[in-house]
Design a protein around this motif. Structure first.
Motif, PDB file in Angstrom:
ATOM      1  N   GLY A 194       6.714 -40.041  -4.924  1.00 46.30           N
ATOM      2  CA  GLY A 194       6.895 -39.976  -6.375  1.00 46.30           C
ATOM      3  C   GLY A 194       7.425 -38.663  -6.893  1.00 46.30           C
ATOM      4  N   VAL A 195       7.619 -37.679  -5.990  1.00 38.45           N
ATOM      5  CA  VAL A 195       7.919 -36.335  -6.462  1.00 38.45           C
ATOM      6  C   VAL A 195       9.250 -36.263  -7.204  1.00 38.45           C
ATOM      7  CG1 VAL A 195       8.843 -35.618  -4.219  1.00 38.45           C
ATOM      8  CG2 VAL A 195       8.058 -33.896  -5.808  1.00 38.45           C
ATOM      9  N   LEU A 196      10.312 -36.813  -6.652  1.00 41.47           N
ATOM     10  CA  LEU A 196      11.615 -36.697  -7.304  1.00 41.47           C
ATOM     11  C   LEU A 196      11.691 -37.560  -8.559  1.00 41.47           C
ATOM     12  CD1 LEU A 196      14.014 -36.600  -4.214  1.00 41.47           C
ATOM     13  CD2 LEU A 196      13.063 -34.704  -5.532  1.00 41.47           C
ATOM     14  N   ARG A 197      11.012 -38.707  -8.542  1.00 41.78           N
ATOM     15  CA  ARG A 197      11.032 -39.579  -9.720  1.00 41.78           C
ATOM     16  C   ARG A 197      10.295 -38.955 -10.902  1.00 41.78           C
ATOM     17  NH1 ARG A 197       9.065 -43.503  -7.390  1.00 41.78           N
ATOM     18  NH2 ARG A 197       6.886 -43.481  -8.056  1.00 41.78           N
ATOM     19  N   ASN A 198       9.247 -38.182 -10.635  1.00 44.38           N
ATOM     20  CA  ASN A 198       8.385 -37.688 -11.708  1.00 44.38           C
ATOM     21  C   ASN A 198       8.569 -36.207 -12.020  1.00 44.38           C
ATOM     22  OD1 ASN A 198       6.816 -40.165 -12.206  1.00 44.38           O
ATOM     23  ND2 ASN A 198       6.102 -39.858 -10.111  1.00 44.38           N
ATOM     24  N   LYS A 199       9.395 -35.519 -11.242  1.00 47.35           N
ATOM     25  CA  LYS A 199       9.550 -34.080 -11.430  1.00 47.35           C
ATOM     26  C   LYS A 199      10.042 -33.736 -12.839  1.00 47.35           C
ATOM     27  CE  LYS A 199      12.081 -30.118  -9.512  1.00 47.35           C
ATOM     28  NZ  LYS A 199      13.116 -29.976 -10.553  1.00 47.35           N
ATOM     29  N   LYS A 200      10.970 -34.501 -13.395  1.00 45.36           N
ATOM     30  CA  LYS A 200      11.508 -34.181 -14.725  1.00 45.36           C
ATOM     31  C   LYS A 200      10.416 -34.240 -15.791  1.00 45.36           C
ATOM     32  CE  LYS A 200      15.060 -35.235 -18.149  1.00 45.36           C
ATOM     33  NZ  LYS A 200      14.108 -35.097 -19.279  1.00 45.36           N
ATOM     34  N   ALA A 201       9.499 -35.194 -15.671  1.00 45.76           N
ATOM     35  CA  ALA A 201       8.413 -35.283 -16.655  1.00 45.76           C
ATOM     36  C   ALA A 201       7.563 -34.021 -16.629  1.00 45.76           C
ATOM     37  CB  ALA A 201       7.557 -36.515 -16.371  1.00 45.76           C
ATOM     38  N   PHE A 202       7.234 -33.542 -15.426  1.00 41.42           N
ATOM     39  CA  PHE A 202       6.453 -32.311 -15.323  1.00 41.42           C
ATOM     40  C   PHE A 202       7.272 -31.103 -15.794  1.00 41.42           C
ATOM     41  CE2 PHE A 202       3.947 -34.960 -12.417  1.00 41.42           C
ATOM     42  CZ  PHE A 202       2.657 -34.646 -12.835  1.00 41.42           C
ATOM     43  N   THR A 203       8.568 -31.131 -15.554  1.00 42.66           N
ATOM     44  CA  THR A 203       9.429 -30.052 -16.037  1.00 42.66           C
ATOM     45  C   THR A 203       9.411 -29.990 -17.559  1.00 42.66           C
ATOM     46  OG1 THR A 203      10.888 -30.154 -14.111  1.00 42.66           O
ATOM     47  CG2 THR A 203      11.803 -29.189 -16.114  1.00 42.66           C
ATOM     48  N   ASP A 204       9.569 -31.124 -18.210  1.00 46.23           N
ATOM     49  CA  ASP A 204       9.577 -31.155 -19.674  1.00 46.23           C
ATOM     50  C   ASP A 204       8.260 -30.651 -20.248  1.00 46.23           C
ATOM     51  OD1 ASP A 204      12.123 -32.186 -19.536  1.00 46.23           O
ATOM     52  OD2 ASP A 204      11.526 -34.258 -19.944  1.00 46.23           O
ATOM     53  N   ALA A 205       7.147 -31.080 -19.660  1.00 46.76           N
ATOM     54  CA  ALA A 205       5.837 -30.656 -20.157  1.00 46.76           C
ATOM     55  C   ALA A 205       5.601 -29.173 -19.910  1.00 46.76           C
ATOM     56  CB  ALA A 205       4.743 -31.489 -19.496  1.00 46.76           C
ATOM     57  N   THR A 206       6.046 -28.673 -18.750  1.00 46.64           N
ATOM     58  CA  THR A 206       5.874 -27.254 -18.429  1.00 46.64           C
ATOM     59  C   THR A 206       6.702 -26.372 -19.349  1.00 46.64           C
ATOM     60  OG1 THR A 206       5.406 -27.776 -16.110  1.00 46.64           O
ATOM     61  CG2 THR A 206       6.094 -25.523 -16.610  1.00 46.64           C
ATOM     62  N   VAL A 207       7.959 -26.733 -19.542  1.00 44.72           N
ATOM     63  CA  VAL A 207       8.840 -25.932 -20.404  1.00 44.72           C
ATOM     64  C   VAL A 207       8.329 -25.935 -21.846  1.00 44.72           C
ATOM     65  CG1 VAL A 207      11.169 -25.807 -21.379  1.00 44.72           C
ATOM     66  CG2 VAL A 207      10.859 -26.197 -18.931  1.00 44.72           C
ATOM     67  N   ARG A 208       7.766 -27.029 -22.292  1.00 41.57           N
ATOM     68  CA  ARG A 208       7.196 -27.068 -23.644  1.00 41.57           C
ATOM     69  C   ARG A 208       6.076 -26.040 -23.793  1.00 41.57           C
ATOM     70  NH1 ARG A 208       5.444 -32.167 -23.766  1.00 41.57           N
ATOM     71  NH2 ARG A 208       3.282 -31.583 -23.324  1.00 41.57           N
ATOM     72  N   ASP A 209       5.211 -25.927 -22.770  1.00 39.92           N
ATOM     73  CA  ASP A 209       4.140 -24.936 -22.834  1.00 39.92           C
ATOM     74  C   ASP A 209       4.675 -23.523 -22.707  1.00 39.92           C
ATOM     75  OD1 ASP A 209       2.147 -26.755 -23.286  1.00 39.92           O
ATOM     76  OD2 ASP A 209       1.000 -26.309 -21.477  1.00 39.92           O
ATOM     77  N   ILE A 210       5.670 -23.313 -21.834  1.00 38.56           N
ATOM     78  CA  ILE A 210       6.269 -21.981 -21.715  1.00 38.56           C
ATOM     79  C   ILE A 210       6.860 -21.560 -23.060  1.00 38.56           C
ATOM     80  CG2 ILE A 210       8.158 -20.665 -20.672  1.00 38.56           C
ATOM     81  CD1 ILE A 210       7.717 -22.270 -18.103  1.00 38.56           C
ATOM     82  N   SER A 211       7.520 -22.479 -23.725  1.00 45.34           N
ATOM     83  CA  SER A 211       8.111 -22.164 -25.034  1.00 45.34           C
ATOM     84  C   SER A 211       7.028 -21.798 -26.040  1.00 45.34           C
ATOM     85  CB  SER A 211       8.929 -23.360 -25.539  1.00 45.34           C
ATOM     86  OG  SER A 211       9.989 -23.665 -24.642  1.00 45.34           O
ATOM     87  N   GLY A 212       5.919 -22.539 -26.023  1.00 48.31           N
ATOM     88  CA  GLY A 212       4.815 -22.232 -26.931  1.00 48.31           C
ATOM     89  C   GLY A 212       4.191 -20.881 -26.649  1.00 48.31           C
ATOM     90  N   ILE A 213       4.052 -20.543 -25.374  1.00 52.46           N
ATOM     91  CA  ILE A 213       3.490 -19.248 -24.994  1.00 52.46           C
ATOM     92  C   ILE A 213       4.429 -18.116 -25.386  1.00 52.46           C
ATOM     93  CG2 ILE A 213       2.836 -17.815 -23.017  1.00 52.46           C
ATOM     94  CD1 ILE A 213       1.855 -20.444 -21.682  1.00 52.46           C
ATOM     95  N   ARG A 214       5.718 -18.325 -25.187  1.00 52.15           N
ATOM     96  CA  ARG A 214       6.704 -17.316 -25.592  1.00 52.15           C
ATOM     97  C   ARG A 214       6.625 -17.066 -27.092  1.00 52.15           C
ATOM     98  NH1 ARG A 214       9.541 -12.817 -24.379  1.00 52.15           N
ATOM     99  NH2 ARG A 214      11.344 -12.646 -25.747  1.00 52.15           N
ATOM    100  N   GLU A 215       6.499 -18.129 -27.862  1.00 51.91           N
ATOM    101  CA  GLU A 215       6.401 -17.978 -29.319  1.00 51.91           C
ATOM    102  C   GLU A 215       5.115 -17.278 -29.714  1.00 51.91           C
ATOM    103  OE1 GLU A 215       6.444 -20.831 -33.335  1.00 51.91           O
ATOM    104  OE2 GLU A 215       6.872 -21.683 -31.367  1.00 51.91           O
TER     105      GLU A 215
END
Length: 326
Positions: A118-139
């Motif tokens: 499932g790693v390649l199929r689901n990696k984008k979902a984890f990427t989107d969620a991670t980047v959202r938190d990184i953006s919030g932390i940066r702000e």
């Protein structure tokens, strides 16, 4: 945070949050939160006694996993830690100290949560969620935070497939996937990359025959890293759980090919509780001889959170000694 400041103080470049809700079990509490949120359900139950014997998950009800289904909790962790960090930094008069927030890479998260299938199929979902938190932390915190991307599954795969590790990197996009997180994050976000072999129950998921896979993956990350984003450091592990660093010079010889570029520090994960102080200093010399220069910092191979407090204190003291001698 106080324990590390009491031990290392001015020698610290970054101060980890302590990951108070996940330090001992690392990714497992994040996954269990996702189950409670309804984002994941069990596909293949396991006991979590080892990394192999773990539960494998999937999106519930035949859904496609997406980032907006998941709250990984990194932003909440930052909101809790930042006031504590700011107070400690002021009290200790360490104005240049930066808060470190560790995040598994999205390949590692997808691999651990959903398995190899499932790693390649689901990696984008984890990427989107991670980047959202990184953006919030940066702000929230701006330049006061370094995001540490922790690449466990990537280096384990490279170690297990040596000498075909370069092919695995190209086929799965391991180095480029780590760099992609930086390119998708807000400009100015500070990053470090922690290469790792795992440490559940003080046992690594793989061991290195020599440093070649580590060097290849580090160079791959640097090669794909976006030019307008800073990569402040790469950490490389030279121990593997309860296995101490090698005493053989040939193990470290591939470090001569490490090419990080200007501005990226190299932290040597050699600090271990088994060797003597003299043996540890000799290991540091072997690493630096292979590199052709001093390392920029020393650390354990996989953090301190899973070790008993007396062991963690002893490891911090060992790191202080090596840093002072190096």
């Amino acid at each position: 945070m106080r324990a590390m400041l009491d031990s290392a103080g001015p020698l610290l470049r970054t101060l980890p949050t302590g990951e108070t809700r996940r330090y001992e079990f690392y990714i497992r509490p994040i996954i269990e939160d996702l189950v409670a949120q309804g984002a994941l359900e069990s596909k293949k139950p396991g006991q979590w006694n080892t990394s192999r014997d773990r539960t494998i998950y999937r999106a519930p009800g035949g859904k496609r996993l997406s980032g907006d289904m998941m709250d990984l909790g990194y932003l909440r962790e930052a909101k809790e830690a930042i006031p504590v960090f700011e107070a400690l930094r002021a009290a200790r008069e360490l104005p240049d100290l930066t808060l470190q927030i560790g995040m598994p890479t999205t390949f590692t998260m997808a691999f651990i949560a959903t398995g190899a299938s499932g790693v390649l199929r689901n990696k984008k979902a984890f990427t989107d969620a991670t980047v959202r938190d990184i953006s919030g932390i940066r702000e929230l915190a701006g330049d006061d935070v370094v995001i540490q991307l922790e690449a466990t599954a990537e280096l384990v795969l490279m170690a297990k497939t040596q000498p075909l590790h370069g092919l695995v990197d190209r086929m799965l996009g391991l180095g480029s996937g780590i760099a992609e997180l930086a390119s998708l994050s807000p400009a100015g976000t500070r990053f470090g990359v922690h290469l790792c072999l795992g440490s559940m129950n003080n046992k690594a998921r793989a061991t290195l025959r020599n440093a070649r896979p580590l060097v290849h993956l580090a160079n791959s990350v640097v090669r794909h890293w976006p030019s307008d984003r800073a990569l402040e450091y790469i950490h490389g592990p030279f121990a593997a759980g309860d296995i101490p660093p090698s005493a053989k010079p040939e193990f470290y010889a591939p470090l001569t090919g490490l090419s990080l570029g200007a501005g990226t520090h190299f932290y040597a994960g050699l600090v271990h509780d088994s060797p003597t102080e003299a043996e540890q200093f000799h290991t540091l010399q072997l690493i630096e001889q292979a590199l052709g220069r001093p390392v920029d910092g020393v650390a354990t191979a996989c953090g301190l959170g899973r070790r008993p407090r007396p062991v963690a204190d002893a490891l911090m003291e060992r790191a202080n000694t090596l840093a002072a001698k190096g």
